[in-house]
Design a protein around this motif. Structure first.
Motif, short mmCIF file in Angstrom:
data_model
loop_
_atom_site.label_atom_id
_atom_site.label_comp_id
_atom_site.label_asym_id
_atom_site.label_seq_id
_atom_site.Cartn_x
_atom_site.Cartn_y
_atom_site.Cartn_z
N UNK A 175 0.82 -1.21 0.00
CA UNK A 175 0.00 0.00 0.00
C UNK A 175 0.86 1.26 0.00
N UNK A 176 0.24 2.38 -0.38
CA UNK A 176 0.90 3.68 -0.26
C UNK A 176 0.42 4.42 0.97
N UNK A 177 -0.77 4.04 1.43
CA UNK A 177 -1.35 4.73 2.58
C UNK A 177 -2.23 3.74 3.36
N UNK A 178 -1.84 3.49 4.60
CA UNK A 178 -2.65 2.61 5.46
C UNK A 178 -3.48 3.49 6.38
N UNK A 179 -4.78 3.27 6.34
CA UNK A 179 -5.73 4.08 7.12
C UNK A 179 -6.36 3.17 8.16
N UNK A 180 -5.93 3.30 9.42
CA UNK A 180 -6.40 2.40 10.48
C UNK A 180 -7.39 3.16 11.34
N UNK A 181 -8.60 2.70 11.40
CA UNK A 181 -9.64 3.41 12.14
C UNK A 181 -10.36 2.44 13.09
N UNK A 182 -10.44 2.84 14.36
CA UNK A 182 -11.13 1.98 15.33
C UNK A 182 -10.46 0.64 15.49
N UNK A 183 -9.17 0.61 15.44
CA UNK A 183 -8.45 -0.65 15.62
C UNK A 183 -7.11 -0.38 16.30
N UNK A 184 -6.91 -1.02 17.44
CA UNK A 184 -5.59 -0.97 18.08
C UNK A 184 -4.84 -2.23 17.64
N UNK A 185 -4.45 -2.21 16.40
CA UNK A 185 -3.89 -3.42 15.76
C UNK A 185 -2.64 -3.91 16.49
N UNK A 186 -1.84 -2.99 17.03
CA UNK A 186 -0.60 -3.41 17.70
C UNK A 186 -0.90 -4.37 18.85
N UNK A 187 -1.97 -4.14 19.58
CA UNK A 187 -2.31 -5.00 20.71
C UNK A 187 -3.26 -6.13 20.34
N UNK A 188 -4.15 -5.87 19.39
CA UNK A 188 -5.24 -6.82 19.15
C UNK A 188 -5.01 -7.75 17.96
N UNK A 189 -4.24 -7.31 16.99
CA UNK A 189 -3.88 -8.15 15.84
C UNK A 189 -2.37 -7.99 15.61
N UNK A 190 -1.57 -8.40 16.61
CA UNK A 190 -0.15 -8.01 16.62
C UNK A 190 0.65 -8.40 15.37
N UNK A 191 0.36 -9.53 14.78
CA UNK A 191 1.22 -9.96 13.66
C UNK A 191 0.86 -9.22 12.38
N UNK A 192 -0.40 -8.87 12.20
CA UNK A 192 -0.77 -7.97 11.11
C UNK A 192 -0.03 -6.64 11.29
N UNK A 193 -0.02 -6.16 12.53
CA UNK A 193 0.64 -4.88 12.79
C UNK A 193 2.14 -4.97 12.54
N UNK A 194 2.76 -6.08 12.97
CA UNK A 194 4.20 -6.25 12.74
C UNK A 194 4.53 -6.16 11.26
N UNK A 195 3.70 -6.82 10.44
CA UNK A 195 3.96 -6.80 9.00
C UNK A 195 3.86 -5.37 8.46
N UNK A 196 2.83 -4.66 8.88
CA UNK A 196 2.64 -3.30 8.39
C UNK A 196 3.75 -2.37 8.89
N UNK A 197 4.10 -2.51 10.16
CA UNK A 197 5.09 -1.61 10.76
C UNK A 197 6.47 -1.79 10.09
N UNK A 198 6.81 -3.05 9.84
CA UNK A 198 8.11 -3.34 9.21
C UNK A 198 8.17 -2.70 7.81
N UNK A 199 7.11 -2.85 7.07
CA UNK A 199 7.04 -2.29 5.71
C UNK A 199 7.08 -0.76 5.76
#
Ligand code: SF4
Length: 718
Positions: A175-199
């Motif tokens: 993606x060029x722009x990740x828009x996260x709304x109403x989601x604390x992905x780091x705590x609740x979906x940690x591995x999805x967040x890890x992938x996004x954060x690394x990228x």
């Protein structure tokens, strides 16, 4: 070293692959629990396409819980003031069958209700649908997924003509722009967040926008954090759309050929100019402009959302308003773009495929549709008209029906409504009124078992072979890596046994879950979720994403095809066009007022899962999160004259909770936060749902568990 068993983490909807090894055979230093007992070891499966070897604390410690507080045999009692007594399976099944027959005679099919779970494997879900909706003739099957993502289901169906998230996890890295709304992905979906954060870290041009009233770990990683006031999401989304339209950042070709309803939508968003939106949402003009510019100028925008959007009386409207932005900018059906609702539970997606909510049937069918009912009745070998055309009771409606004495048999499986429902004191009073409640679980005690007349021991996911589907539609075979404990049986076996005892031998001939799965996939033929190319045998060789029609080659099935839905821009509506639908903001169902001046927002902690039936038994987790804390902004704390570690009572119109305070800048003024994991088994007066209200989204029927009005009163330590 022994071969590891391949399975899926049974916690969240990320669906990480696990390799699991028995304690003595791992070839590694043996993991031990706090008592020094060797425990099963779980580690990330490097070959799983969704997680690529990663796991979070929950997946990594799952082995610690397998032998703790397991329910080993059936138990029964006549009334709730009596102790539960051990009985045989035969006695338990006989009692259940006789209560069902009595209720059918007294009240008809709708006097029976089952409340299931995203912890089910697909075979469990499917068999429960056949028993309730087919054999018994009631659509009163709902699952805890109703509390989780039913707004997203409704949003997808209304906008695209079918349920089904169109995206995949590879989009996180395209993606060029990740828009996260109403989601604390780091705590609740940690591995999805890890992938996004690394990228995101590697690609500094990629933008990350996080919308959340809290400054969560997810927000800390963002380029832009929009700390909107709770309940103002629709104004924000319409405000972004206003600026996108005004600046000409729309995709006119896509709108013209692939959508309906744009002109009505454009009329509505005109009433969301920036000065109004910034006032409603409590953000600055430059923040709003930046968000709109990143949405409008990015080639590929990916939205991610979860409970902060779904658990709302405007849940479906919020989902559709996110989807509107994707439609107006043509951000769908291509890599790195699309509206992606993250499911909470490991097999909430499989539940949707198997018809596991009160208004749906297997294969993404609807109970209201006569052709859909007939197709299912034919496979179930039941006479036409067996399935009722009326949607059954949704989760909260089941509590109301118990309260009104309209349901006489209430069957709870793999979930814990005595903690997770809104307005929990009212819920518990309704459960106490139930004439006959069955609680089927792997663990004992649970809070819900305290209200049960019969408790049934269910196997855990690792003690039965079965299938689960994660948020990106990847289906994973979960092998049975250990024997069932005690007399525990698979959920699907229990449902089938009750069905046979009631005389439906023809409907439940299967002796293995592989046979159950084979029958289920026939009902997906030609549907969006076509899985006719899948079987236990084939999935045992590795996870496969649906759609996977019969005849699809291994090469194609194992990920070398396009992983997204709607890549041809033809949607599942009758005219193949996606639908815009504009909504005005309504706001919170219970806004703060003079008496209850704070908005309480609720959520999860990184290490815990739901009501702690499993994680509350893992010392490596409970040590880290021993008790709930109320997050309070420093300026509010100053006015209340409280400091961290001091005690407060939080009160709403429905009840109260008592807990310690954590003073933190991570929460905006006027809002307080409390985690949702504590029930009466784990502490006195720590239930967040003693405070929440039961208002639901009128379309999805998902309760607004995320927010209510409260007062905060300092107290001495109880
Ligand atoms: Fe399990 Fe979710 Fe953690 Fe993955 S991210 S290990 S699925 S809890």
């Amino acid at each position: 070293m022994a071969d590891a068993a391949k399975t899926l983490c049974p916690y969240c909807g990320v669906g990480c692959g696990l390799d699991v090894l028995p304690p003595a055979q791992s070839g590694r230093p043996v993991n031990r629990d706090e008592q020094g007992n060797p425990v099963w070891q779980a580690r990330g499966d490097r070959n799983h396409p969704s997680s690529k070897g990663q796991v979070c604390i929950k997946g990594g410690t799952i082995g610690d819980s397998l032998d703790k507080d397991r329910l080993l045999y059936p138990m029964m009692r006549e009334t709730l003031d009596q102790p539960l007594q051990r009985v045989s399976w035969d006695q338990a099944i006989e009692r259940i069958a006789s209560e069902i027959l009595k209720t059918l005679a007294d009240k008809g099919p709708d006097g029976i209700a089952m409340y299931g779970s995203g912890q089910f494997q697909t075979e469990d879900y499917y068999t429960a649908q056949k028993l309730l909706k087919g054999c018994l003739g009631t659509n009163n099957f709902d699952a805890n997924s109703r509390l989780c993502m039913s707004s997203a289901v409704a949003g997808y169906i209304q906008s695209f003509g079918s349920d089904g998230p169109p995206c995949c996890y590879d989009d996180l890295e395209q993606t060029d722009c990740a828009f996260l709304i109403g989601t604390n992905t780091a705590d609740c979906h940690p591995i999805v967040f890890n992938r996004l954060k690394k990228y995101h870290k590697k690609n500094r041009k990629v933008k990350m926008i996080v919308v959340d009233p809290r400054h969560t770990d997810t927000a800390k990683a963002a380029d832009l954090h929009l700390a909107i006031k709770p309940g103002t999401d629709i104004a924000l989304l319409n405000g972004i759309a206003y600026l996108v339209l005004k600046n000409g950042w729309i995709d006119p070709g896509f709108i013209e050929s692939c959508t309906d309803g744009f002109s009505d939508y454009a009329q509505v968003i005109k009433s969301y100019p920036p000065e109004r939106v910034t006032e409603i949402c409590g953000i600055t003009l430059s923040e709003l402009k930046k968000a709109a510019e990143w949405w409008g100028k990015s080639e590929r925008v990916l939205s991610l959302w979860s409970m902060g959007v779904n658990q709302s009386t405007e849940g479906t409207a919020k989902c559709r308003t996110i989807i509107n932005l994707h439609l107006m900018t043509g951000n769908i059906g291509k890599p790195g773009a699309g509206p992606f609702s993250l499911t909470g539970q490991p097999n909430a997606m499989g539940g949707r495929e198997a018809g596991g909510l009160a208004h749906i049937l297997p294969g993404y069918r609807l109970v209201k549709n006569p052709e859909h009912r007939q197709a299912v009745e034919a496979v179930w070998q039941l006479p036409e008209g067996s399935i009722s055309p009326t949607p059954g009771l949704a989760a909260w409606d089941m509590m109301l029906a118990l309260e009104q004495e309209e349901v006489d048999v209430f069957w709870v499986a793999a979930t814990n409504p005595a903690v997770s429902m809104p307005d929990i004191k009212r819920t518990q009073a309704a459960l106490r009124k139930s004439p006959f409640t069955i609680c089927q679980d792997a663990y004992y005690p649970t809070e819900t078992a305290a209200f049960a007349h019969v408790v049934l021991p269910a196997t855990q996911w690792g003690e039965k072979p079965g299938v689960m589907t994660n948020s990106e539609r990847v289906v994973t075979y979960c092998s049975a890596f250990r024997r069932p404990v005690g007399e525990a049986k698979a959920d699907w076996e229990i449902f089938a046994e009750v069905g046979r005892r009631l005389g439906f031998e023809k409907q439940f001939p299967q002796s293995t879950s592989a046979e159950v799965y084979d029958e289920f996939v026939t009902l997906t033929a030609g549907r969006l979720c076509d899985s006719t190319g899948l079987s236990h045998e084939r999935l045992a060789a590795g996870p496969i994403q649906w759609p996977c029609p019969a005849g699809e080659s291994d090469e194609v099935a194992h990920g070398k095809h396009d992983k997204r839905l709607y890549t041809d821009y033809r949607f599942a509506t009758p005219n193949k066009k996606a639908k815009f639908c504009a909504f005005h903001i309504k706001g919170l169902a219970e806004p703060p007022n003079e008496d209850y001046p704070f908005v309480l927002t609720t959520g999860r902690l990184y290490g815990h899962w739901h009501t702690q039936s499993r994680t509350g038994r893992i010392e490596r987790i409970t040590k880290r999160y021993p008790e709930p804390m109320l997050e309070v902004n420093p300026r509010d704390a100053q006015l209340l004259e409280i400091q961290s570690e001091e005690w407060v009572e939080v009160r709403s119109q429905r009840g109260y909770a008592q807990l310690k305070v954590l003073v933190t800048q991570n929460i905006t003024r006027g809002t307080v936060f409390m985690p949702m994991h504590w029930g009466f088994l784990w502490g006195d007066n720590t239930e967040v749902n003693a405070l929440t209200h039961p208002e639901v989204c009128p379309i999805s029927l998902e309760p607004e568990l995320k927010a209510c009005a409260v007062q905060v009163i300092p107290i001495a330590a109880p």
